[in-house]
Design a protein around this motif. Structure first.
Motif: not given
Lengths: 403, 379
Positions: B143-155, B197-210
């Motif tokens: 009953t679940a999905y299993v996620l594996e991998g990375e997402k980039s520049v997550v605002l 931080p991003t170039q313009d003073g905002q924020h983002a994240a790299e997120v990894s799913f194991g």
């Protein structure tokens, strides 16, 4: 906020469209589509049809044939004419001298000139620019010396568009050379082109056409009753005239029509094994212009919406200088795209571009190619006339940015 | 044809303008906000919630204010003028739109009240701006999905309480079908993230799913049919971004003109020089063209015709990109040395405008998209 035309506006647009489709001579339309010069006959025939319908001078006072349209309706009308394409009512008559006479002229002048001006029974030309007075119009040197019941005019006008067809010319001339400021001491005088001493000499433009002229005045004797308004107040009337000229200055409909034509031709033009229109580089160039044109169209509508709020014949809006700058640039760039379409067939020069002396020789290459180069060359004037784009920037710098 | 705001919209503009002025009127405050974890002050976010702007684009049934694209445009323009650093676009406009169009209403009240921040995680190392380019697998396991991998520049990813993750449940990397959107609790075991931080003073994240397990109930929309929802949400975000850019450009043009009038060299204000006046006029022309297209984007984003909507949005993004580049570069140039200092605000507008060009497809990307579609924009 809403970008859509109202039901009434749509109905009006359809009415204009249907009228043009039914009444415009196919020959005139064909010349416009092919980028050929249209002659006096095309203008006169079309304007008389418009006048019969009551649409030659919609923005004039109602008693002289005006329609009391709002800015939006005037815009839709002009846009439809441009997109058809159909000739616009002759601007020297309808947007320039007509409103000046209707606003500042005597009753006799109104009766004598307005109906004939609306019906193009009189063809007017504009005697403003001089060799030494272009952007600095107030520096004009043509003089009008009062002698009894006459003015004696001496001087030279230039860039006088279609003076070769004109019956009358409206002239700015200096009546008081001693005035403190150069804007003072100028008068607005109507001159019959048949008066002795008036000489018209064509100036050939780089496209080969002869649409502009020099007009010389040598001791030209004009009845004093041909003065419009008051002596020495001509500069005020000229400024009034120029604000009237602003409607539709961006000529977005002209650019739209040309883009449609470019797409149509780029479909039939081969490029390697495909249509030219299928070339990604060509499409990107086209799209690039379309985007700017869309932006300009909305900018135009925003300016109109403001005009509608201010009411009719309000102050000149300095934002129309933005429309002039962008509108002229886009008209010019569409002529470049048209040359892209024609490729090597832009090169052959056809001496027969003038309506009057077209020959029966077969065209070189596709028959629509001959006008591409000349239209491009000719279009360089668009950012020069009506206040050069640099003058428009001066206006914006002062009136909007407050420099 | 009407370019006026309604009375309610005028009130909204006025109140948001006031709020932003009080929080951002002093440029030093912005620098303070940026020192917080995740690059913004939660107290300001709470004020947005109180002012009702976090609930703006959601319907009343969803616990929202019932605003449309014009309301979003109004708020985003103010955000642009203020050079705001909170993840409003990321959370409320973008992720909010995914929830809205994916009919996943449960989390909307949490966004609207400011309790939760939701961030869209769709970009991968190879995807660039293509929304269909999704590899990250979600494999069904009971009953679940299993996620594996990375997402980039997550605002807004650093602060996110939930991620909306674009996953691949069938087909190949670039297939338009087989993309499934999953709502993932950021606290789920197996998630790790690196905020920055991003170039313009905002924020983002790299997120990894194991091996992150996500209940099947957390599917947004339908399995394998995530792309249209994503596309629609990104179009709304682009429309919002266009408005933000207009706010920033408007402020920057004003700031530059003001500077030219006060800065003296050779014994005169440098604004007396025609070369600089004409450059300013060219900036104004680019601003007005951009403003027209931001309006066009806002008024097209609800267009039922998907192709027409996409074309309008792309056209707007191209114009915004061109205008932003010109105005950004010229304003820095006209300011001279002060324009390239970290201390002065103009350079920060320039940086934000430059990053806006890199978001959701740059000008070239949207130009190609339009060229490929072959639709008439100007007719």
């Amino acid at each position: 906020m809403d970008l859509n035309l109202s039901a009434e506006e749509l109905a009006f647009r359809d009415e204009v469209r249907a009228f043009i489709a039914a009444e415009l001579s196919p020959e005139t339309r064909e010349k416009l589509v092919l980028g050929r010069e249209i002659g006096k006959h095309d203008f006169v025939e079309w304007q008389r049809k418009l006048n019969a319908k009551g649409w030659a001078v919609p923005h004039w006072p109602v008693e002289w044939g005006g329609q009391n349209w709002g800015p939006m309706q005037e815009y839709i009308f002009l846009d439809e004419l441009q997109q058809a394409p159909a000739p616009s009512p002759l601007q020297f008559n309808c947007s320039m001298v007509g409103p000046v006479i209707a606003t500042f002229g005597s009753e006799e002048q109104k009766k004598k000139f307005l109906p004939a001006t609306a019906n193009l029974d009189i063809w007017w030309c504009q005697g403003f620019s001089e060799p030494g007075a272009g952007s600095d119009l107030a520096g004009l040197k043509t003089t009008a010396r009062r002698e009894g019941d006459f003015y004696i005019i001496n001087g030279q006008k230039t860039w006088t568009t279609l003076a070769q067809y004109a019956d009358w010319i409206f002239v700015l001339a200096r009546t008081n050379p001693q005035a403190e400021k150069k804007q003072q001491g100028i008068s607005f005088i109507l001159v019959d082109m048949k008066t002795p001493g008036v000489t018209v000499r064509p100036i050939q433009l780089i496209d080969g056409g002869r649409e502009v002229n020099e007009v010389w005045f040598d001791e030209v004797k004009v009845p004093a009753e041909n003065l419009v308004g008051q002596e020495n107040r001509g500069w005020d009337y000229a400024k009034f005239l120029l604000t009237n000229e602003r409607m539709g200055i961006a000529r977005i409909g002209v650019s739209k029509q040309r883009i449609r034509r470019i797409k149509e031709l780029a479909k039939s033009e081969r490029y390697g094994d495909t249509q030219l229109l299928d070339q990604p580089w060509f499409r990107e160039k086209l799209v690039s212009v379309e985007i700017e044109l869309k932006a300009l169209e909305i900018t135009q509508l925003r300016v109109l919406a403001e005009a509608r709020k201010r009411g009719k014949h309000g102050e000149a809006d300095p934002n129309s200088s933005i429309l002039k700058i962008k509108g002229s640039e886009l008209q010019q760039v569409t002529t470049e795209l048209m040359m892209d379409v024609m490729g090597p067939f832009v090169l052959p020069f056809a001496a027969s571009m003038d309506d009057e002396d077209r020959t029966n020789e077969p065209p070189i290459g596709p028959d629509y190619a001959a006008s591409a180069g000349p239209t491009y060359f000719n279009s360089r004037k668009i950012s020069i006339y009506g206040g050069s784009n640099e003058i428009q920037r001066n206006i914006i710098a002062k009136a909007i940015l407050g420099f | 044809m009407d370019f006026d705001f309604s009375d309610d919209q005028k009130l909204l503009k006025e109140s948001v303008g006031k709020l932003m002025a009080s929080r951002y009127g002093d440029f030093e405050k912005r620098k303070g906000y940026q020192t917080h974890t995740n690059g913004f002050d939660p107290a300001v976010w709470a004020e947005y919630a109180e002012a009702g702007i976090l609930s703006l684009p959601f319907s009343e049934e969803q616990g929202g204010f019932g605003g449309g694209p014009v309301e979003t445009m109004i708020v985003m323009e103010e955000m642009g003028t203020a050079l705001a650093v909170e993840p409003y676009l990321a959370c409320v406009v973008l992720a909010g739109a995914v929830l809205k169009y994916g009919k996943a209403d449960d989390k909307i009240p949490e966004i609207a009240t400011g309790e939760a921040i939701v961030a869209l995680a769709n970009i991968e190392r190879s995807s660039r701006y293509d929304l269909n380019d999704v590899s990250l697998p979600a494999k069904l396991d009971g009953t679940a999905y299993v996620l594996e991998g990375e997402k980039s520049v997550v605002l807004g990813g650093g602060a996110a309480d939930y991620f909306i993750v674009a996953t691949r449940t069938s087909g190949n990397r670039r297939d338009v079908d087989g993309i499934t959107l999953l709502l993932v609790d950021a606290k789920s075991p197996g998630i790790s993230r690196r905020g920055y931080p991003t170039q313009d003073g905002q924020h983002a994240a790299e997120v990894s799913f194991g091996s992150v397990r996500v209940p099947v109930a957390n599917v947004i929309g339908e399995v394998g049919k995530g792309l249209p929802i994503l596309a629609r949400a990104v179009d709304e975000a682009i429309a919002g971004l266009c408005a933000e850019a207009v706010g920033a450009m408007d402020a920057l043009v004003k700031m530059t003109v003001e500077y030219l009038k006060t800065r003296k060299q050779f014994g005169v204000a440098i604004g007396s020089f025609q070369a600089l006046q004409h450059r300013s006029v060219d900036m104004l022309v680019m601003l007005e063209q951009a403003r027209s297209m931001a309006i066009y984007a806002a008024l097209s984003v609800d267009d039922a015709d998907e192709v027409a909507r996409g074309n309008a949005i792309s056209a707007a993004k191209v114009q915004i990109g061109r205008s932003a580049k010109f105005i950004g570069q010229q304003s820095v140039q006209l300011h001279g040395g002060i324009g390239v200092t970290m201390e002065y605000k103009a350079g920060h507008y320039f940086k934000r405008l430059t990053m806006i060009e890199q978001m959701f497809g740059d000008s070239d990307y949207h130009m190609r998209k339009l060229a490929a579609s072959g639709a008439a924009i100007a007719a």
